[in-house]
Design a protein around this motif. Structure first.
Motif, short mmCIF file in Angstrom:
data_model
loop_
_atom_site.label_atom_id
_atom_site.label_comp_id
_atom_site.label_asym_id
_atom_site.label_seq_id
_atom_site.Cartn_x
_atom_site.Cartn_y
_atom_site.Cartn_z
N MET A 1 70.50 -34.31 -13.75
CA MET A 1 69.49 -33.84 -14.52
C MET A 1 68.66 -35.77 -13.77
O MET A 1 69.76 -36.68 -15.21
N SER A 2 67.95 -35.78 -14.41
CA SER A 2 66.47 -37.11 -13.72
C SER A 2 66.07 -37.90 -15.41
O SER A 2 66.01 -36.01 -15.57
N ILE A 3 65.69 -38.25 -15.45
CA ILE A 3 64.89 -38.41 -16.96
C ILE A 3 64.15 -37.62 -16.50
O ILE A 3 62.86 -37.90 -16.25
N LYS A 4 63.17 -37.65 -18.12
CA LYS A 4 62.25 -36.55 -17.89
C LYS A 4 60.64 -37.53 -18.62
O LYS A 4 61.20 -38.12 -19.85
N SER A 5 59.75 -37.65 -18.24
CA SER A 5 58.62 -37.33 -19.13
C SER A 5 58.03 -36.56 -20.40
O SER A 5 58.61 -35.00 -19.99
N MET A 6 57.79 -37.01 -21.16
CA MET A 6 57.48 -36.23 -22.34
C MET A 6 56.22 -35.65 -22.09
O MET A 6 55.20 -34.82 -22.66
N THR A 7 55.55 -35.74 -21.42
CA THR A 7 54.01 -35.04 -20.61
C THR A 7 54.90 -34.47 -19.14
O THR A 7 55.47 -34.55 -18.32
N GLY A 8 53.84 -33.03 -19.82
CA GLY A 8 54.22 -32.02 -18.50
C GLY A 8 53.58 -30.65 -19.19
O GLY A 8 53.42 -30.93 -20.14
N PHE A 9 53.09 -30.12 -17.95
CA PHE A 9 52.36 -28.47 -17.13
C PHE A 9 53.16 -27.33 -17.08
O PHE A 9 53.91 -27.94 -16.18
N GLY A 10 53.17 -26.47 -17.70
CA GLY A 10 54.17 -25.66 -16.83
C GLY A 10 52.84 -24.31 -17.25
O GLY A 10 53.15 -23.76 -18.60
N ARG A 11 53.31 -22.86 -16.22
CA ARG A 11 52.56 -21.70 -16.44
C ARG A 11 53.29 -20.63 -15.76
O ARG A 11 53.18 -20.59 -14.57
N CYS A 12 53.62 -19.65 -16.29
CA CYS A 12 53.63 -18.56 -15.80
C CYS A 12 52.57 -16.95 -15.82
O CYS A 12 51.94 -16.80 -17.14
N VAL A 13 51.74 -17.23 -14.42
CA VAL A 13 51.04 -15.69 -14.99
C VAL A 13 50.75 -14.41 -15.23
O VAL A 13 51.67 -14.49 -14.39
N GLY A 14 50.68 -14.15 -15.98
CA GLY A 14 50.91 -12.53 -16.31
C GLY A 14 51.08 -11.68 -15.26
O GLY A 14 50.02 -10.43 -15.18
N GLU A 15 51.36 -11.83 -13.98
CA GLU A 15 51.46 -10.61 -13.31
C GLU A 15 53.29 -10.33 -13.00
O GLU A 15 53.36 -11.39 -12.86
N LYS A 16 52.69 -9.08 -12.32
CA LYS A 16 54.43 -9.17 -11.46
C LYS A 16 55.36 -8.80 -12.44
O LYS A 16 55.49 -8.66 -13.43
N ASP A 17 56.41 -9.96 -12.26
CA ASP A 17 57.16 -10.01 -13.04
C ASP A 17 57.13 -10.20 -14.35
O ASP A 17 58.21 -10.02 -14.97
N CYS A 18 56.15 -10.89 -14.78
CA CYS A 18 56.09 -11.85 -16.70
C CYS A 18 55.14 -10.05 -17.24
O CYS A 18 55.32 -10.99 -18.18
N SER A 19 54.96 -9.02 -16.14
CA SER A 19 55.02 -8.16 -16.86
C SER A 19 53.50 -8.37 -17.63
O SER A 19 53.61 -7.38 -19.00
N GLY A 20 52.24 -8.70 -17.48
CA GLY A 20 51.23 -8.63 -17.99
C GLY A 20 51.45 -10.07 -19.18
O GLY A 20 50.23 -9.68 -19.93
N ILE A 21 52.29 -10.67 -19.30
CA ILE A 21 52.23 -11.52 -20.36
C ILE A 21 52.04 -13.61 -19.33
O ILE A 21 52.16 -13.90 -18.24
N THR A 22 51.41 -14.13 -20.20
CA THR A 22 51.19 -15.44 -19.38
C THR A 22 51.68 -16.00 -20.05
O THR A 22 51.09 -16.33 -22.01
N VAL A 23 52.01 -17.54 -20.33
CA VAL A 23 52.97 -18.51 -20.89
C VAL A 23 51.86 -20.06 -20.36
O VAL A 23 52.67 -20.03 -19.12
N GLU A 24 51.87 -20.36 -21.28
CA GLU A 24 51.27 -22.18 -20.62
C GLU A 24 51.85 -22.96 -21.69
O GLU A 24 52.46 -22.34 -22.62
N ILE A 25 52.94 -23.92 -20.80
CA ILE A 25 53.76 -25.03 -21.65
C ILE A 25 52.88 -25.83 -21.47
O ILE A 25 52.92 -26.24 -20.03
N LYS A 26 52.98 -27.14 -22.18
CA LYS A 26 52.89 -28.34 -22.00
C LYS A 26 52.45 -29.48 -23.24
O LYS A 26 52.82 -28.78 -24.34
N SER A 27 52.74 -30.73 -23.02
CA SER A 27 53.45 -31.42 -23.88
C SER A 27 52.95 -32.95 -23.50
O SER A 27 52.74 -33.31 -22.81
N VAL A 28 53.25 -33.64 -24.55
CA VAL A 28 52.81 -34.94 -24.62
C VAL A 28 53.69 -36.04 -25.04
O VAL A 28 54.44 -35.46 -26.07
N ASN A 29 53.31 -37.11 -25.21
CA ASN A 29 54.74 -37.77 -26.24
C ASN A 29 54.61 -37.97 -27.86
O ASN A 29 53.71 -37.29 -28.20
#
Length: 291
Positions: A1-29
């Motif tokens: 595991m390398s050091i991590k910034s507190m700024t980031g963004f991730g998304r799973c669009v609600g199709e296929k594996d996610c069964s119609g669910i969309t998740v967005e994660i974002k952060s700042v310091n």
């Protein structure tokens, strides 16, 4: 595991594996973990479980998580019977009838309409928990990759600044002898002028130079500052959140650089000491964004 910034963004669009669910994660310091979640009404009962799940993966930062469902999923409805609540109603009615010797007749139709026994829910609610955490895992993976990439950039820049700080320290160390010799020459010249050509007492010159050298010596501060630089470089290789440790170390580095600057008796040394403080401040700005 390398050091991590507190700024980031991730998304799973609600199709296929996610069964119609969309998740967005974002952060700042942020100094601590400041977590906010927005879940659809039919998933709000999972919020505490989601929070615990996130806390196992993120230790610092202002984190926002948004979960939404596709319209087609929202429109699905089904009737769910709370059988546990229904059993409790039946048991209570029996106890009351037996206690007061009352006749009773249970009608299934009436029981179904007791408060909260029958509920209409949207979508396949009982199947959504697994799908939700799958979507969160996919979004979190993307989110962590973004934080690690930014963290890698921060690490590289901090190490460069630490190297530049070491160059400044080496310069200051190399100047001490020159400063002492220059002071001795000025002192000798001044005493010769005062003594009007009479012989200058060499022992007195050496004594004054020694007093001056002790007064302006930065050996202890430089030794501690070098130790802090080495410690910071080592911390940057650790496999745990390091932001707070780095912040504390910067306070110690700033204290030593202030003392070096206050003892500076040469313009070039003062300039290097000011650059040390400038590097420390720039590193501090970057550390504010490290988990």
């Amino acid at each position: 595991m390398s050091i991590k910034s507190m700024t980031g963004f991730g998304r799973c669009v609600g199709e296929k594996d996610c069964s119609g669910i969309t998740v967005e994660i974002k952060s700042v310091n942020s100094r601590f973990l400041d977590l906010s979640m927005r879940l659809p009404r039919t998933m709000q009962h999972l919020e505490m479980k989601c929070r615990e799940w996130v806390k196992e993966r993120i230790s610092r930062g202002k984190v926002e998580i948004f979960v939404s469902l596709e319209d087609s999923t929202e429109k699905k409805k089904k009737l769910v019977l709370r059988e546990d609540l229904l059993d409790a109603y039946v048991e209570s009615i029996k106890k009351v009838a037996e206690k007061y010797s009352l006749p009773y007749k249970l009608d299934a139709k009436e029981l179904v309409f007791f408060p909260e026994v029958a509920q209409i829910v949207e979508g396949e609610e009982e199947d959504r928990e697994e799908a939700l955490f799958l979507a969160m895992e996919l979004a979190m993976t993307e989110f962590q990759k973004a934080r690690e990439k930014e963290g890698s950039n921060l690490k590289r820049d901090i190490l460069l600044k630490l190297s530049e700080m070491q160059e400044g320290i080496d310069f200051i160390k190399g100047k001490e002898g020159d400063i002492q010799r220059a002071y001795g020459e000025r002192l000798r010249k001044k005493m010769e002028e005062l003594l009007s050509g009479r012989e200058v007492e060499e022992g007195r010159i050496l004594q004054e130079v020694a007093i001056f050298a002790d007064k302006v010596s930065t050996d202890e501060e430089i030794t501690r500052l070098q130790s802090h630089i080495q410690r910071m470089a080592k911390i940057l290789e650790e496999e745990i959140p390091i932001g707070r440790d780095l912040d504390f170390l910067l306070q110690e580095m700033n204290r030593e650089s202030n003392t070096i600057l206050s003892k500076a008796n040469d313009l070039s040394v003062s300039e290097k000491a000011l650059k040390l403080k400038n590097h420390i401040e720039k590193i501090r700005e970057q550390v504010q964004n490290i988990e």
